[in-house]
Design a protein around this motif. Structure first.
Motif, mmCIF file in Angstrom:
data_model
loop_
_atom_site.group_PDB
_atom_site.id
_atom_site.type_symbol
_atom_site.label_atom_id
_atom_site.label_comp_id
_atom_site.label_asym_id
_atom_site.label_seq_id
_atom_site.Cartn_x
_atom_site.Cartn_y
_atom_site.Cartn_z
ATOM 1 N N VAL A 2 0.699 -1.181 0.091
ATOM 2 C CA VAL A 2 -0.006 0.074 -0.087
ATOM 3 C C VAL A 2 0.726 1.380 0.162
ATOM 4 O O VAL A 2 0.542 2.175 -0.913
ATOM 5 C CB VAL A 2 -0.824 0.135 1.227
ATOM 6 N N LEU A 3 1.780 1.100 0.866
ATOM 7 C CA LEU A 3 2.730 2.558 0.998
ATOM 8 C C LEU A 3 3.984 2.609 0.128
ATOM 9 O O LEU A 3 4.489 3.754 -0.069
ATOM 10 C CB LEU A 3 3.011 2.768 2.291
ATOM 11 N N GLY A 4 4.518 1.347 -0.393
ATOM 12 C CA GLY A 4 5.568 1.242 -0.988
ATOM 13 C C GLY A 4 6.680 1.245 -0.176
ATOM 14 O O GLY A 4 7.859 1.221 -0.866
ATOM 15 N N LYS A 5 6.597 1.075 0.978
ATOM 16 C CA LYS A 5 7.967 0.733 2.038
ATOM 17 C C LYS A 5 7.245 -0.025 3.034
ATOM 18 O O LYS A 5 6.001 0.071 3.544
ATOM 19 C CB LYS A 5 8.339 2.092 2.352
ATOM 20 N N THR A 6 8.198 -0.448 3.803
ATOM 21 C CA THR A 6 7.648 -1.164 4.892
ATOM 22 C C THR A 6 7.743 -0.216 6.294
ATOM 23 O O THR A 6 8.773 0.050 6.695
ATOM 24 C CB THR A 6 8.474 -2.325 5.295
ATOM 25 N N ASP A 7 6.844 0.073 6.815
ATOM 26 C CA ASP A 7 6.748 1.235 7.850
ATOM 27 C C ASP A 7 6.903 0.367 9.145
ATOM 28 O O ASP A 7 6.306 -0.456 9.490
ATOM 29 C CB ASP A 7 5.424 1.708 7.919
ATOM 30 N N VAL A 8 7.895 1.096 9.931
ATOM 31 C CA VAL A 8 8.612 0.308 11.330
ATOM 32 C C VAL A 8 7.298 0.384 12.167
ATOM 33 O O VAL A 8 7.298 -0.684 12.763
ATOM 34 C CB VAL A 8 9.838 1.108 11.758
ATOM 35 N N PRO A 9 6.496 1.237 12.623
ATOM 36 C CA PRO A 9 5.463 1.284 13.367
ATOM 37 C C PRO A 9 4.544 0.071 13.001
ATOM 38 O O PRO A 9 3.974 -0.507 14.007
ATOM 39 C CB PRO A 9 4.776 2.654 13.387
ATOM 40 N N THR A 10 4.071 0.025 11.850
ATOM 41 C CA THR A 10 3.215 -0.878 11.314
ATOM 42 C C THR A 10 3.885 -2.356 11.551
ATOM 43 O O THR A 10 3.080 -3.148 12.052
ATOM 44 C CB THR A 10 2.923 -0.747 9.857
ATOM 45 N N LEU A 11 4.973 -2.747 11.299
ATOM 46 C CA LEU A 11 5.627 -4.095 11.585
ATOM 47 C C LEU A 11 5.561 -4.253 13.059
ATOM 48 O O LEU A 11 5.136 -5.400 13.539
ATOM 49 C CB LEU A 11 6.746 -4.323 10.828
ATOM 50 N N LEU A 12 5.919 -3.412 13.914
ATOM 51 C CA LEU A 12 5.913 -3.716 15.157
ATOM 52 C C LEU A 12 4.573 -3.940 15.854
ATOM 53 O O LEU A 12 4.224 -4.708 16.562
ATOM 54 C CB LEU A 12 6.582 -2.295 16.083
ATOM 55 N N ASN A 13 3.266 -3.196 15.480
ATOM 56 C CA ASN A 13 2.042 -3.456 15.701
ATOM 57 C C ASN A 13 1.445 -4.777 15.034
ATOM 58 O O ASN A 13 0.673 -5.409 15.677
ATOM 59 C CB ASN A 13 1.336 -2.078 15.074
ATOM 60 N N GLY A 14 2.263 -4.924 14.068
ATOM 61 C CA GLY A 14 1.751 -6.242 13.292
ATOM 62 C C GLY A 14 2.002 -7.463 14.566
ATOM 63 O O GLY A 14 1.422 -8.467 14.768
#
Length: 421
Positions: free
Chosen positions: A254-266
């Motif tokens: 979706v964003l074209g990059k792996t967002d750090v807060p998102t992967l941590l929240n994952g």
């Protein structure tokens, strides 16, 4: 004394310590996800509110959950716990008390995610007392203390609903009444990102929570019998890992990059989701549950932001939505062999019965927790001259306005010196 009794007691004591240490993970997670000027406040209020919750749980919370002379709604005895023995438990009741206290403290900490960076310290004090007395123990009794949902076979092994959904809907109530932080949204509805000051803190906090979750889930076996806690631990770990991978993939798409807060929240979403079902499902299902949770947390974060809801620590998206999914998942994936509570899930020939119970568990628990939390906060807002610090105090930072000193005094001292030189 029976060796198994002693081993069970030691195991649950270790698990209680791990769960209490999760508060350290929350301190780092919340402080890292918010601004530097509020870091000391976040650390201090976590210890402060844990202390309040401990006293309230000792006085009435444990009795409301497990009191012998209760009813289907709430327990009504054994207040001011003084070491009495619960028959048939298979371990020290005092250890079990401490273990259950840790769960109550985590649910309260989740709720406070919706208060971050704008609530008065006095609000934390009063809400800690009332949430620990009137919200969490009631839902815990319904599911774990022999209440009406337990009678219906409601499945929630370690608390996707009891702990996480309960805390998340309380956080949602707080976000509505507190309203967004200054500068979070523009008049046209567009959002401004308020970045946390330390992603390393956030990542370390998530890792501490991940480790603590082995006490949370595996400790809920409250027994060393057959080493089943090892299986629960595997499911817990796989779900967290799948959550990270799923959140990373959808963020990249979706964003074209792996967002750090998102992967941590994952990771956290996977852990929250598997908490209800970790003892009831096979390992492959744990991976599916965690993977779906990782996708849900990303979608929920964006949805909540578009609705102009300011949830600084993502309590709604990380603990609420995955908590719902995790609770419902047992109605799909619980196996006949592992479903020691309730019935097997839909995919194992159990039909829609258990799924219907799980829906009822989510809806009624969520409505109760939200309604009571909202009522408490609304009354507090009227009686305490508001829930929120002033605009000047929020701009200055809660470290200084609420506590009189910064969490990073050298940094702010140097900034002032540069401005005056």
């Amino acid at each position: 004394m029976d060796v198994t009794y002693l081993m069970n007691s030691v195991w649950v004591m270790l698990s209680a310590i791990l769960v209490i240490f999760m508060l350290g993970g929350f301190i780092l997670l919340e402080a890292g996800s918010t601004r530097m000027k509020n870091a000391g406040h976040i650390a201090g209020k976590t210890i402060f509110t844990f202390s309040i919750a401990a006293l309230v749980f000792w006085a009435i919370g444990f009795g409301f959950i497990f009191g012998k002379n209760g009813n289907l709604f709430v327990g009504l005895s054994d207040f001011f716990y003084s070491g009495y023995v619960m028959k048939g438990l298979g371990l020290s009741t005092s250890v079990y008390f401490l273990f259950q206290l840790a769960f109550a403290a985590i649910s309260l900490t989740v709720a406070f995610g919706g208060f971050a960076e704008r609530a008065k310290l006095s609000v934390y004090l009063v809400f800690s007392i009332l949430f620990s007395a009137l919200v969490y123990p009631v839902i815990a009794h319904w599911i774990w203390g022999g209440g009406w949902l337990a009678d219906h076979g409601g499945q929630d092994f370690a608390g996707s609903t009891v702990v996480h959904l309960t805390g998340a809907v309380a956080a949602f109530a707080a976000t509505i009444l507190l309203k967004p932080r200054i500068g979070r949204f523009n008049k046209d509805g567009s959002a401004n990102h308020i970045y946390g000051h330390n992603q390393v803190f956030t990542a370390l906090g998530v890792l501490i929570l991940w480790i603590g979750w082995f006490g949370f889930n595996a400790g809920s076996t409250i027994s060393v019998d057959n080493g089943f806690f090892g299986f629960v631990s595997i499911n817990t770990n796989l779900a967290a890992a799948a959550g990270v991978v799923a959140a990373s993939i959808i963020s990249w798409i979706v964003l074209g990059k792996t967002d750090v807060p998102t992967l941590l929240n994952g990771a956290l979403a996977g852990l929250v989701a598997i908490t209800a079902s970790c003892a009831f499902v096979e390992t492959w299902a744990a991976v599916v549950i965690g993977f779906v949770a990782g996708i849900l947390v990303f979608c929920s974060m964006r949805f909540v932001e578009k609705r102009r809801i300011d949830d600084p620590i993502y309590a709604i998206s990380v603990h609420g939505v995955p908590g719902i999914w995790g609770t419902l998942s047992t109605g799909l994936f619980a196996t006949p062999k592992l479903a020691t509570v309730g019935l097997p899930g839909l995919f194992y020939g159990g039909g829609l019965t258990q799924l219907g119970v799980q829906v009822m568990e989510v809806v009624i628990s969520g409505v109760y927790a939200f309604t009571v939390s909202f009522a408490i906060l609304f009354a507090m807002k009227k009686l305490m001259n508001g829930l929120r610090v002033t605009k000047e105090e929020e701009t200055l930072g809660l470290d200084l306005s609420e506590h009189g000193s910064y969490g990073y005094p050298e940094v702010f001292q140097n900034t002032k010196q540069r401005k005056t030189s």
